[in-house]
Enzyme design. Structure first.
Site, PDB file in Angstrom:
ATOM      1  N   ASN A   8      79.116  77.099  48.657  1.00 25.07           N
ATOM      2  CA  ASN A   8      78.057  76.109  48.508  1.00 25.07           C
ATOM      3  C   ASN A   8      78.730  74.742  48.413  1.00 25.07           C
ATOM      4  OD1 ASN A   8      75.938  74.515  47.712  1.00 25.07           O
ATOM      5  ND2 ASN A   8      75.623  75.506  45.722  1.00 25.07           N
ATOM      6  N   TRP A   9      78.668  74.006  49.515  1.00 25.48           N
ATOM      7  CA  TRP A   9      79.376  72.711  49.544  1.00 25.48           C
ATOM      8  C   TRP A   9      78.625  71.632  48.774  1.00 25.48           C
ATOM      9  CZ3 TRP A   9      81.344  72.019  55.336  1.00 25.48           C
ATOM     10  CH2 TRP A   9      82.212  73.077  55.647  1.00 25.48           C
ATOM     11  N   HIS A  93      68.618  77.205  43.418  1.00 29.28           N
ATOM     12  CA  HIS A  93      69.862  76.890  42.706  1.00 29.28           C
ATOM     13  C   HIS A  93      69.512  76.120  41.432  1.00 29.28           C
ATOM     14  CE1 HIS A  93      73.707  75.048  41.744  1.00 29.28           C
ATOM     15  NE2 HIS A  93      74.262  76.005  42.459  1.00 29.28           N
ATOM     16  N   GLU A  95      70.711  73.596  40.151  1.00 28.40           N
ATOM     17  CA  GLU A  95      70.660  72.134  40.323  1.00 28.40           C
ATOM     18  C   GLU A  95      69.330  71.714  40.941  1.00 28.40           C
ATOM     19  OE1 GLU A  95      74.419  71.816  42.346  1.00 28.40           O
ATOM     20  OE2 GLU A  95      75.435  72.332  40.483  1.00 28.40           O
ATOM     21  N   GLY A 166      80.544  74.679  37.631  1.00 28.36           N
ATOM     22  CA  GLY A 166      81.343  73.461  37.660  1.00 28.36           C
ATOM     23  C   GLY A 166      82.050  73.130  36.362  1.00 28.36           C
ATOM     24  N   GLY A 219      81.171  77.214  44.434  1.00 24.88           N
ATOM     25  CA  GLY A 219      80.931  75.785  44.639  1.00 24.88           C
ATOM     26  C   GLY A 219      82.240  75.055  44.884  1.00 24.88           C
ATOM     27  N   GLY A 220      82.814  74.487  43.830  1.00 24.64           N
ATOM     28  CA  GLY A 220      84.002  73.639  43.930  1.00 24.64           C
ATOM     29  C   GLY A 220      85.120  74.239  44.771  1.00 24.64           C
TER      30      GLY A 220
HETATM   31  P1  PGA Z   1      81.081  76.192  40.974  1.00 27.55           P
HETATM   32  O1  PGA Z   1      79.570  76.156  41.534  1.00 27.55           O
HETATM   33  O2  PGA Z   1      81.805  77.286  41.703  1.00 27.55           O
HETATM   34  O3  PGA Z   1      81.620  74.834  41.266  1.00 27.55           O
HETATM   35  O4  PGA Z   1      80.988  76.479  39.507  1.00 27.55           O
HETATM   36  C1  PGA Z   1      78.888  77.342  41.846  1.00 27.55           C
HETATM   37  C2  PGA Z   1      77.493  77.026  42.342  1.00 27.55           C
HETATM   38  O5  PGA Z   1      76.851  76.110  41.823  1.00 27.55           O
HETATM   39  O6  PGA Z   1      76.993  77.679  43.276  1.00 27.55           O
END
Ligand code: PGA
Length: 237
Positions: A8-9, A93, A95, A166, A219-220
């Protein structure tokens, strides 16, 4: 079940970096024992899908609107994402839930729209730290599943504790296994359940070996080809 490693960019990457990353993934994706997916921002989705066409890495989107077309300035419909080369779409998600007020009912409608457009939905669920500390993690996730997944759901579920995203923090292996077992109980045997939240090359092998963990949403660490491919290489075959 074959595991999936999905990247997930988020809101990262301009064209040049996106094309470089996609090119590196294209070269590295062969001979992996898992399924690979990247979800770039919509501005580069078509270009990334083009680079990855015919490779072992698929391309997905990060969100879609619940309607197929219409007066929704700035939004993207599922058929548009399909048209741009997406095969999958991340929905609900945390977010999106936190920053855009997405409710389970909205996620439910988006899942139906995605399926109508031929996209495979990856539906995210997960508790906040307060909910976990209050002993409510499983009931919160159960509520999200009940509200977000339509009857007969055939996509993927991603369990992402909000407090692990994150932050470099992850639940204990026992907690991940317990939540995945609880989700399995609710979604049935056929659904792959991904774990997400601070998955890195260093912790991937241990997490991916846990029962009922069908892959990872990253993510990261998905913004770096070497890290992302190292996570994929950590999948048990
Ligand atoms: P992260 O994010 O690997 O940076 O913790 C995961 C995500 O939000 O899908």
């Amino acid at each position: 079940m074959r595991r999936m490693i999905a990247g997930n960019w988020k809101m990262n990457m301009l064209s040049e970096g996106a094309l470089q990353l996609a090119g590196a993934l294209r070269r590295g994706a062969d001979r992996l024992g898992c399924e690979l997916l990247v979800c770039p921002p919509a501005t580069v989705l078509s270009a990334v899908a083009h680079v990855l066409l015919g490779s072992a890495c698929q391309t997905g989107a990060q969100d879609c609107h619940a309607e197929a077309a219409g007066a929704h300035t700035g939004d993207l419909a599922a058929p548009m994402l399909r048209d741009a080369g997406a095969t999958h779409v991340i929905l609900g998600h945390s977010e999106r839930r936190a920053q855009h007020g997405e409710t389970d009912a909205m996620v439910h409608a988006k899942v139906e729209a995605a399926v109508r457009a031929g996209l495979v939905p990856i539906v995210c669920v997960g508790e906040t730290l307060a909910e976990r500390e209050g002993g409510r993690a499983e009931s919160v996730v159960a509520g999200q599943l009940a509200g977000s997944l339509p009857h007969g759901f055939a996509g993927l579920v991603a369990y992402e504790p909000v407090w692990a995203i994150g932050t470099g923090r992850t639940p204990t292996q026992a907690d991940i296994a317990a939540m995945h077992a609880a989700i399995r109980h609710r979604v049935g045997a056929a659904i792959r359940i991904l774990y997400g939240g601070s998955v890195k090359p260093e912790n991937a092998a241990a997490i991916l070996a846990l029962p009922e963990v069908g892959g990872a949403l990253v993510g990261g660490a998905s913004l770096d080809a070497a890290s992302f491919l190292a996570i994929a290489a950590a999948c048990p075959v």
